[in-house]
Write a protein that holds these residues in place. Structure first.
Motif, PDB file in Angstrom:
ATOM      1  N   VAL A  95       0.838  -1.202   0.000  1.00  0.00           N
ATOM      2  CA  VAL A  95       0.000   0.000   0.000  1.00  0.00           C
ATOM      3  C   VAL A  95       0.875   1.255   0.000  1.00  0.00           C
ATOM      4  N   LYS A  96       1.870   1.287   0.875  1.00  0.00           N
ATOM      5  CA  LYS A  96       2.775   2.441   0.934  1.00  0.00           C
ATOM      6  C   LYS A  96       3.484   2.648  -0.398  1.00  0.00           C
ATOM      7  N   GLY A  97       3.957   1.547  -0.975  1.00  0.00           N
ATOM      8  CA  GLY A  97       4.692   1.650  -2.234  1.00  0.00           C
ATOM      9  C   GLY A  97       3.827   2.137  -3.376  1.00  0.00           C
ATOM     10  N   LEU A  98       2.605   1.602  -3.483  1.00  0.00           N
ATOM     11  CA  LEU A  98       1.717   1.986  -4.580  1.00  0.00           C
ATOM     12  C   LEU A  98       1.279   3.443  -4.462  1.00  0.00           C
TER      13      LEU A  98
ATOM     14  N   ILE B  13      -4.827   2.746  10.320  1.00  0.00           N
ATOM     15  CA  ILE B  13      -4.722   2.859   8.864  1.00  0.00           C
ATOM     16  C   ILE B  13      -5.353   4.163   8.395  1.00  0.00           C
ATOM     17  N   LYS B  14      -6.527   4.482   8.947  1.00  0.00           N
ATOM     18  CA  LYS B  14      -7.225   5.710   8.552  1.00  0.00           C
ATOM     19  C   LYS B  14      -6.453   6.960   8.966  1.00  0.00           C
ATOM     20  N   LYS B  15      -5.741   6.874  10.084  1.00  0.00           N
ATOM     21  CA  LYS B  15      -4.937   8.025  10.505  1.00  0.00           C
ATOM     22  C   LYS B  15      -3.786   8.263   9.534  1.00  0.00           C
ATOM     23  N   THR B  16      -3.207   7.162   9.056  1.00  0.00           N
ATOM     24  CA  THR B  16      -2.092   7.274   8.117  1.00  0.00           C
ATOM     25  C   THR B  16      -2.568   7.649   6.724  1.00  0.00           C
TER      26      THR B  16
ATOM     27  N   ILE C  53      -8.289   6.257   2.442  1.00  0.00           N
ATOM     28  CA  ILE C  53      -8.406   4.825   2.160  1.00  0.00           C
ATOM     29  C   ILE C  53      -9.747   4.312   2.677  1.00  0.00           C
ATOM     30  N   ASN C  54     -10.334   3.374   1.950  1.00  0.00           N
ATOM     31  CA  ASN C  54     -11.583   2.743   2.368  1.00  0.00           C
ATOM     32  C   ASN C  54     -11.275   1.535   3.248  1.00  0.00           C
ATOM     33  N   VAL C  55     -11.917   1.459   4.391  1.00  0.00           N
ATOM     34  CA  VAL C  55     -11.723   0.343   5.313  1.00  0.00           C
ATOM     35  C   VAL C  55     -12.963  -0.543   5.276  1.00  0.00           C
ATOM     36  N   ALA C  56     -12.768  -1.827   5.001  1.00  0.00           N
ATOM     37  CA  ALA C  56     -13.880  -2.781   4.927  1.00  0.00           C
ATOM     38  C   ALA C  56     -13.973  -3.586   6.220  1.00  0.00           C
ATOM     39  N   ARG C  57     -15.178  -4.083   6.500  1.00  0.00           N
ATOM     40  CA  ARG C  57     -15.387  -4.848   7.737  1.00  0.00           C
ATOM     41  C   ARG C  57     -14.706  -6.204   7.693  1.00  0.00           C
TER      42      ARG C  57
ATOM     43  N   GLN D 147      -8.727   4.706  -4.100  1.00  0.00           N
ATOM     44  CA  GLN D 147      -8.868   3.480  -4.886  1.00  0.00           C
ATOM     45  C   GLN D 147      -8.682   2.228  -4.038  1.00  0.00           C
ATOM     46  N   ILE D 148      -8.133   2.391  -2.858  1.00  0.00           N
ATOM     47  CA  ILE D 148      -7.721   1.244  -2.050  1.00  0.00           C
ATOM     48  C   ILE D 148      -8.762   0.905  -0.986  1.00  0.00           C
ATOM     49  N   ILE D 149      -8.996  -0.400  -0.841  1.00  0.00           N
ATOM     50  CA  ILE D 149      -9.867  -0.935   0.209  1.00  0.00           C
ATOM     51  C   ILE D 149      -9.010  -1.872   1.056  1.00  0.00           C
ATOM     52  N   VAL D 150      -9.082  -1.714   2.360  1.00  0.00           N
ATOM     53  CA  VAL D 150      -8.251  -2.522   3.250  1.00  0.00           C
ATOM     54  C   VAL D 150      -9.105  -3.171   4.328  1.00  0.00           C
ATOM     55  N   THR D 151      -8.802  -4.415   4.621  1.00  0.00           N
ATOM     56  CA  THR D 151      -9.359  -5.055   5.806  1.00  0.00           C
ATOM     57  C   THR D 151      -8.277  -5.908   6.434  1.00  0.00           C
TER      58      THR D 151
END
Length: 279
Positions: A17-20, A44-47, A51-55, A30-34
């Motif tokens: 994620v950091k690299g992209l 993650i949201k603070k950084t 970014i979209n965070v999924a459940r 564009q990114i979704i993370v769980t």
């Protein structure tokens, strides 16, 4: 705009994620993370506030076009079971687990599949990423995913059967090389009181960097550098003799141990997926 899902946000997931994002090729939105440990999703949201965070993994699969599975190999089967009902033929799964075969993922996911082995060096866009694709991935698909991954390092497309040994060179390589030069630093500290650890480490790192540049830019090989520095009867020649006498056995044992460990992990994964197939 393609949406890129990451199931797992540990060492490799966060590095990708950091690299992209750092490459400028992908925007945060564009990114979704769980990840399994939900307590870290707020971090993650603070950084990355956009970014979209999924459940969970299922929600990530529903909303993403690319699905990067960045969990430990023994967790793959559970993840694939969870996302299987939501996989579409146009989905593109990207697996970063060397121990999980593409054909085993295909048992659970009827879609495009790319297997990649990144490296921690991708964080500074200097790594080599191993890549292979399944039969559903067209040339257009492969060009797109390789361009994405190419933004964080160089692509090395090889046959899946060669992933094991190549992983030792590229993905394990930074850790193994760091271990070797850590021992050089420790030896230097045992032989001098004039310089501290930080100063010696800095000089060793700069010498590593300069040697790499010299070899790459001048199209030399290791033997060329040795012959230029280790003049006959000189000090460096004596050190090279010691290395050539002792290190071959060390490196043979190192690679043997890495390969044995890989085979043991592969065996556990094979058993998991064989059980699924038989049922």
């Amino acid at each position: 705009m393609d949406r890129i899902g990451f199931i797992g946000y540990g060492s490799m997931g966060s590095m990708l994620v950091k690299g992209l994002i750092g490459s400028g090729q992908v925007r945060q939105e564009q990114i979704i993370v769980t990840r399994k440990d939900k307590s870290r999703l707020d971090e993650i949201k603070k950084t990355w506030p956009e970014i979209n965070v999924a459940r969970n993994a299922a929600d990530t699969a529903k909303d993403a076009d690319y699905i990067f599975i960045c969990v430990k190999p023994l967790e793959y089967l559970d993840i694939l079971k969870e996302i299987k009902p939501f996989i579409r033929p146009d989905h593109h799964i990207v697996s970063i687990a060397g121990a999980v075969a593409v054909e085993d993922i295909e048992k659970m996911a009827d879609c495009k599949i790319t297997k990649v082995i990144p490296t921690v060096l991708s964080e500074v866009r200097e790594g080599i990423t191993l890549v292979c694709h399944n039969g559903r991935v067209t040339e257009e698909d492969s060009a797109r995913i390789e361009a994405l991954l190419g933004s964080i390092g160089r692509i090395w497309r090889i046959d899946e059967k060669d992933f094991g040994f190549a992983t030792e060179l590229t993905s394990c390589g930074p850790g193994l090389i760091a271990a070797v030069f850590q021992e050089l630093v420790e030896a230097a500290l045992r032989h001098t009181d004039s310089f501290g650890r930080d100063e010696i480490t800095e000089k060793v790192l700069q010498t590593m960097y300069g040697t790499s540049r010299l070899i790459l830019e001048k199209k030399m090989d290791f033997r060329d550098v040795i012959s230029r520095v280790a003049t006959k009867g000189g000090i460096t020649e004596e050190g090279v003799k010691v290395i050539e006498k002792g290190l071959p056995q060390v490196f043979d044992e190192m690679l043997d141990q890495c390969m044995r460990k890989r085979e043991a992990v592969n065996g556990k994964i094979l058993y998991q997926f064989r059980d699924i197939q038989e049922r």
